[in-house]
Design a protein around this motif. Structure first.
Motif, short mmCIF file in Angstrom:
data_model
loop_
_atom_site.label_atom_id
_atom_site.label_comp_id
_atom_site.label_asym_id
_atom_site.label_seq_id
_atom_site.Cartn_x
_atom_site.Cartn_y
_atom_site.Cartn_z
N GLU A 390 61.88 35.36 59.56
CA GLU A 390 62.26 34.80 58.25
C GLU A 390 61.52 33.50 58.00
N PRO A 391 61.06 33.24 56.78
CA PRO A 391 61.14 34.09 55.59
C PRO A 391 59.79 34.67 55.16
N PHE A 392 58.70 34.34 55.89
CA PHE A 392 57.37 34.72 55.42
C PHE A 392 57.16 36.23 55.55
N ARG A 393 56.26 36.76 54.73
CA ARG A 393 55.98 38.19 54.74
C ARG A 393 55.40 38.61 56.09
N TRP A 427 70.92 39.93 50.89
CA TRP A 427 70.44 41.17 50.26
C TRP A 427 71.14 41.36 48.93
N PRO A 428 70.45 41.85 47.89
CA PRO A 428 69.13 42.52 47.89
C PRO A 428 67.95 41.60 47.57
N TYR A 429 68.16 40.29 47.60
CA TYR A 429 67.13 39.40 47.11
C TYR A 429 66.25 38.83 48.23
N ALA A 430 64.99 38.61 47.89
CA ALA A 430 64.05 37.96 48.79
C ALA A 430 64.25 36.45 48.71
N PRO A 431 63.74 35.70 49.70
CA PRO A 431 63.95 34.25 49.71
C PRO A 431 62.99 33.46 48.82
N ARG A 512 70.86 32.32 66.31
CA ARG A 512 71.18 30.91 66.57
C ARG A 512 69.94 30.03 66.37
N GLN A 513 68.75 30.64 66.44
CA GLN A 513 67.50 29.88 66.31
C GLN A 513 66.68 30.40 65.14
N THR A 514 66.23 29.48 64.29
CA THR A 514 65.29 29.82 63.22
C THR A 514 63.93 29.27 63.61
N LEU A 515 63.12 30.11 64.17
CA LEU A 515 61.85 29.67 64.77
C LEU A 515 60.96 28.96 63.78
N LEU A 516 60.80 29.53 62.58
CA LEU A 516 59.77 29.03 61.67
C LEU A 516 60.13 27.70 61.02
N LEU A 517 61.32 27.16 61.33
CA LEU A 517 61.62 25.77 60.99
C LEU A 517 61.13 24.81 62.07
N GLY A 518 60.69 25.37 63.21
CA GLY A 518 60.16 24.55 64.28
C GLY A 518 61.16 24.29 65.38
N MET A 519 60.81 23.43 66.33
CA MET A 519 61.67 23.03 67.44
C MET A 519 61.45 21.55 67.73
N PHE A 520 62.49 20.91 68.26
CA PHE A 520 62.37 19.52 68.67
C PHE A 520 61.78 19.45 70.08
N GLU A 521 61.17 18.30 70.36
CA GLU A 521 60.60 18.10 71.69
C GLU A 521 61.67 18.19 72.77
N SER A 522 62.87 17.71 72.48
CA SER A 522 63.95 17.78 73.47
C SER A 522 64.27 19.23 73.83
N GLN A 523 64.07 20.14 72.88
CA GLN A 523 64.32 21.56 73.14
C GLN A 523 63.19 22.20 73.92
N LEU A 662 63.30 29.38 48.66
CA LEU A 662 64.66 28.86 48.50
C LEU A 662 65.23 28.40 49.83
N TYR A 663 64.82 29.06 50.89
CA TYR A 663 65.34 28.75 52.23
C TYR A 663 64.46 29.40 53.27
N ALA A 664 64.64 28.94 54.51
CA ALA A 664 63.92 29.56 55.63
C ALA A 664 64.75 30.67 56.25
N ASN A 665 66.07 30.55 56.17
CA ASN A 665 66.93 31.54 56.81
C ASN A 665 68.10 31.88 55.91
N SER A 666 68.45 33.15 55.87
CA SER A 666 69.52 33.58 54.97
C SER A 666 70.91 33.40 55.57
N MET A 667 71.01 33.14 56.88
CA MET A 667 72.30 32.83 57.48
C MET A 667 72.44 31.31 57.51
#
Length: 891
Positions: A390-393, A427-431, A512-523, A662-667
């Motif tokens: 999520e969310p890129f094609r 659903w049924p909408y794309a982000p 629990r993780q949305t990868l495409l928003l990135g990660m912190f160095e601590s993680q 609109l968002y990176a993740n639908s949850m």
């Protein structure tokens, strides 16, 4: 001249005379009738005059298409198409096969703009079930309800009652030869059936109930025409809100044993559903809302009897299919006990969790698949959630083809269960930020087409596939085949970025993780503080090393094994670069659907920016981990430019997404924790995350300057301040309390003596429990509090079964309702001969409250004021031979 006039008249007559054709099919078969209608429309568009008959015309000179079925149970959905004189015969082994044969002919007519004069072709699918998923879920919880609790109402799901939308979606499915549709919901029965014994359990109005009956009938009938089997999913054990209120219980409570009234209600709900909708299957999720020890009993004594009761009420003996989902349950054991009672069972397991990470699955999760595939029924591979896409094609046919092959060859699966590529919860909408909103099924057409193509047949020649997809993309965007090939390359280059990144650096494959928003160095430098999901690294990719292992081996000059972090960041950067080059080459040739091409191009640039951002984060982490061995401040100085560059690339990502998504993740709930909590719909865009990453950079610069200014190359880190206690009245029968200080034996035995403890905990009063009772009965606490409080709970940092595992959002979606999912203090207590202890907190509002935890040792450290500020950290109370984490550099 007269002869010339006659010739001209003949030519004109010949050119204006329309071609005649008759289609013969069984009008009593909905699927054959649907195939006939599709053929009739295709031929009419080609200028044919089409008539439909139930018998072959006596005049054999007339063109005729005959569609029939021969009822071969051994070769379901197969068909062959042959020509004989003026007759095209389409013969299916069943009604679905006949339908697919008709659709094959339709495709050839449209491709060649004519009816084939000669054809001799036969085909059949490899996978028995090829299904897509629609979630009757929402991005956020409803007021007063828990996870998955969404009644079927026009307010919650206006699209559910849109018949045109359903026809469009079902047409997409049959065009792609999908034959199963899964509807996911926590407890659908209270929206679809009424029970004489529990009339109060219905949770929709009479008006909405009638609408639900009508639309469910419509969906199932329209699906059946297209050879699609509708399957209703539900979780266990969840009951309706009015049922729960009537009995003064919770709608879902993982720690609750099987209660007779809940079992009776559930059994009767299933029976009524089967009686009312006999052609609908059931997908049963035993996990998440029920402890595993009750799975066999619940499945064999409540669910299967419910289905059997419904069949008896119908006077039927043919068993509808039941699919057992393996998630958070011992599915092989459940199948062993259930098969003697009910034969028409299927099994389902997530392919590689809730993300797409590899076409080389292995490890304990692959072993689960293999066990289920050998259990004596069809095993279904579940491509689930796609939290890292999520969310890129996403549309890499090569990656998808290899994945389907792995399903067959590694897992032994012979069926597909496919989630939307993005926006499952919306659903049924794309982000995409468009007006009107894009439909997910339209935006992600290539996702559905690729999976269905390889579910039908996985072993296709790679060169032929490149030609096929280049042609498909050229057709969509009005380019030549060469430009289509460039677009395909862009899809396939970006198709590797998210899978490779997550499997090598992620904390979990779950949502629990949305990868495409990135990660912190601590993680990155201290992933285990964030609770890496067990089995993740061993199952979700090829053999390789995580950052901690790689840094240690680099320092020790030890040989590396398999896929390395440095290899992956180099590869994802190259993938991003090549994707951008390829999409740019295609752009000048685009003549159709230019707006969508522009969005696709932007996604390629987004992936490229993400790859560059993430690679710089990893370069930073590698140097910081090197510093943990070298204690050479120059390593940190080298790390700083990489962290600064990561911000530059992230700003580029912000610019590319702020007006397009609109968002990176639908949850958008508290279930999402990485890189940061998604509570109340926050932190769902790159623009929102940027200040957090900038703060991380500022913290690192500050700590680096402090180190430079110190005399001994060390800085005094702030010690935690003692937490403020809060008084409560204990109402349960407990064994007293103890002070949290050095020398205290938390279980009253020598091995449980406290050797070291975090200063935050030193004023607390622990509540005593007996280990045998915890192991046999779990942990129970009832209390009354006048103010908001947090209960401090210590979980042992081990995977040994005699210790209670901490809350896991991967297996318990309700595992953060009180904020308990995160580790607040890592390595906070060191005991003499017991594992280290991590601290979690559970928040409670004023009133009478209770806590019920599962079986196994766990420490209850008392109550604190819920409103005080708490700083999460790794306290670092570890053994002498263990290495201290260095994530403090970023706080």
């Amino acid at each position: 001249m007269r002869y010339l006039s006659v010739i001209l008249i003949f030519i004109i007559f010949s050119c204006t005379t329309k071609k005649q054709i008759t289609i013969v099919g069984d009008a009593a078969s909905p699927r054959i009738t649907f195939g006939v209608e599709k053929l009739k429309n295709a031929l009419s568009e080609m200028g044919y005059v089409v008539s439909v008959s139930s018998e072959i015309p006596k005049d054999q000179s007339e063109n005729t298409i005959v569609i029939s079925e021969k009822n071969d149970e051994e070769k379901k959905e197969s068909f062959k198409i042959t020509t004989s004189n003026n007759i095209i015969n389409i013969e299916g082994t069943d009604a679905s096969g006949a339908l697919y044969g008709a659709l094959e002919l339709v495709d050839r007519i449209k491709e060649n703009n004519e009816l084939p004069s000669q054809i001799n072709f036969q085909d059949s699918p490899e996978m028995v079930l090829r299904g897509t998923v629609i979630g009757l879920q929402k991005t956020a919880y409803l007021e007063g309800r828990g996870v998955y609790e969404y009644p079927y109402t026009p307010e919650n799901f206006p699209w559910l009652y849109d018949k045109e939308l359903w026809v469009k979606y079902l047409d997409m499915m049959v065009d792609n030869r999908y034959n199963s549709l899964y509807l996911w919901n926590g407890h659908p029965f209270a929206s679809l059936v009424k029970l004489k014994d529990y009339p109060f359990a219905v949770e929709v109005s009479d008006e909405d109930f009638k609408k639900n009956e009508e639309i469910f009938k419509f969906i199932t009938e329209e699906a059946d025409k297209r050879g699609i089997w509708v399957i209703q999913m539900f979780y266990n054990i969840i009951v309706s809100k009015p049922f729960a209120e009537h009995y003064n219980i919770k709608t879902q409570d993982r720690s609750r044993p099987i209660v007779p009234v809940i079992a009776d209600y559930t059994q009767k709900s299933i029976a009524a559903f089967i009686e009312k909708y006999p052609n609908v299957g059931l997908l049963v999720a035993l996990g998440e809302a029920m402890e595993r020890e009750y799975d066999v009993e619940w499945f064999t004594k409540t669910i299967i009897p419910g289905v059997q009761d419904g069949l008896r009420a119908l006077g039927e003996t043919e068993e509808p299919p039941i699919i057992l989902r393996s998630h958070d349950t011992d599915a092989p054991l459940v199948m062993e006990k259930a098969l003697p009672l009910y034969k028409n069972l299927y099994t389902m397991s997530k392919y590689t969790g809730e993300s797409l990470t590899t076409y080389e699955p292995r490890g304990p999760w692959a072993e689960t698949h293999r066990k289920l595939s050998e259990a004596g029924s069809i095993h279904i591979s579940n491509v689930h959630i796609l939290a890292n896409l999520e969310p890129f094609r996403y549309g890499s046919p090569d990656f998808i083809q290899k994945t389907v092959k792995a399903m067959h060859e590694v897992h032994g699966a012979n069926a597909l269960h496919l989630y939307p590529q993005t926006s499952y919860w919306d659903w049924p909408y794309a982000p995409d930020k468009t007006e009107p909103k894009l439909l997910e099924m339209d935006r992600d057409w290539i996702w559905y087409k690729a999976w269905s193509r390889y579910a039908w047949k996985s072993n296709r020649d790679r060169n032929d596939e490149i030609k096929f997809w280049s042609h498909e993309l050229a057709t969509k965007f009005g380019t030549d085949t060469e430009a289509g090939k460039h677009i395909l390359k862009a899809y396939e280059e970006t198709g590797e970025i998210a899978p490779k990144t997550l499997r090598r650096f992620g904390i979990t494959e779950g949502n629990r993780q949305t990868l495409l928003l990135g990660m912190f160095e601590s993680q990155l430098v201290n992933p285990y503080k964030w609770r890496v999901y067990p089995g993740f690294y061993e199952s979700c990719g090829p053999v390789g090393e995580i950052l901690l292992e790689y840094a240690k081996k680099e320092w020790e000059n030890s040989p590396h094994e398999g896929e390395t972090p440095v290899q992956i960041i180099n590869e994802i950067v190259e993938h991003g670069k090549q994707a951008v080059l390829a999409i740019d080459k295609a752009e000048a040739n685009v003549t159709k659907d230019k707006e969508e091409f522009s969005r696709l191009k932007n996604d390629m640039y987004c992936y490229n920016a993400f790859a560059n951002f993430f690679s710089e984060k990893v370069e930073t982490a590698l140097l910081v981990l090197r510093y943990s061995y070298s204690n050479d401040i120059k390593d940190l100085e080298k790390a700083l430019p990489h962290l600064e560059k990561s911000i530059t690339y992230y700003q580029e990502l912000v610019n590319l997404t702020k007006d397009t998504y609109l968002y990176a993740n639908s949850m958008q709930t508290a279930q999402r924790r990485i890189p940061i909590g998604g509570d109340d719909g926050n932190n769902k865009t790159w623009e929102e995350l940027l200040p957090h990453y900038e703060r991380e950079l500022a913290n690192f610069k500050r700590n680096l300057n402090l180190l430079k200014g110190s005399k001994d190359g060390k800085i005094e880190r702030e010690e935690g301040m003692p937490w403020q206690l809060e008084d409560v009245s204990l109402l349960s029968d407990n064994k007293g309390t103890y002070n949290l200080k050095k020398g205290t034996k938390v279980y009253g035995i020598p091995e449980s003596e406290i050797l070291e403890i975090a200063p935050e905990l030193q004023n607390l009063k622990g509540i005593s429990f007996v280990t045998d009772n915890q192991n046999e009965n779990g942990t129970y606490l009832k209390f009354k509090n006048d103010k908001p409080v947090k209960l401090v709970v210590g979980y042992f940092n081990t995977d040994q079964k005699r210790f209670l595992f901490p809350p896991s959002l991967e297996t318990n979606a309700a595992g953060n309702t009180r904020g308990e999912a995160e580790v607040i203090l890592a390595n906070a207590v060191r005991l003499k001969d017991l594992p280290r202890v991590n601290i979690h907190t559970y928040e409670f509002k004023p009133g009478e409250n209770e806590l019920k935890l599962g079986k196994g040792r766990v420490l209850i450290f008392g109550f604190i004021d819920a409103n005080q500020k708490i700083t999460s950290r790794d306290v670092g109370l570890i053994g002498d031979d263990e290495k201290e984490a260095v994530d403090w550099l970023f706080y």
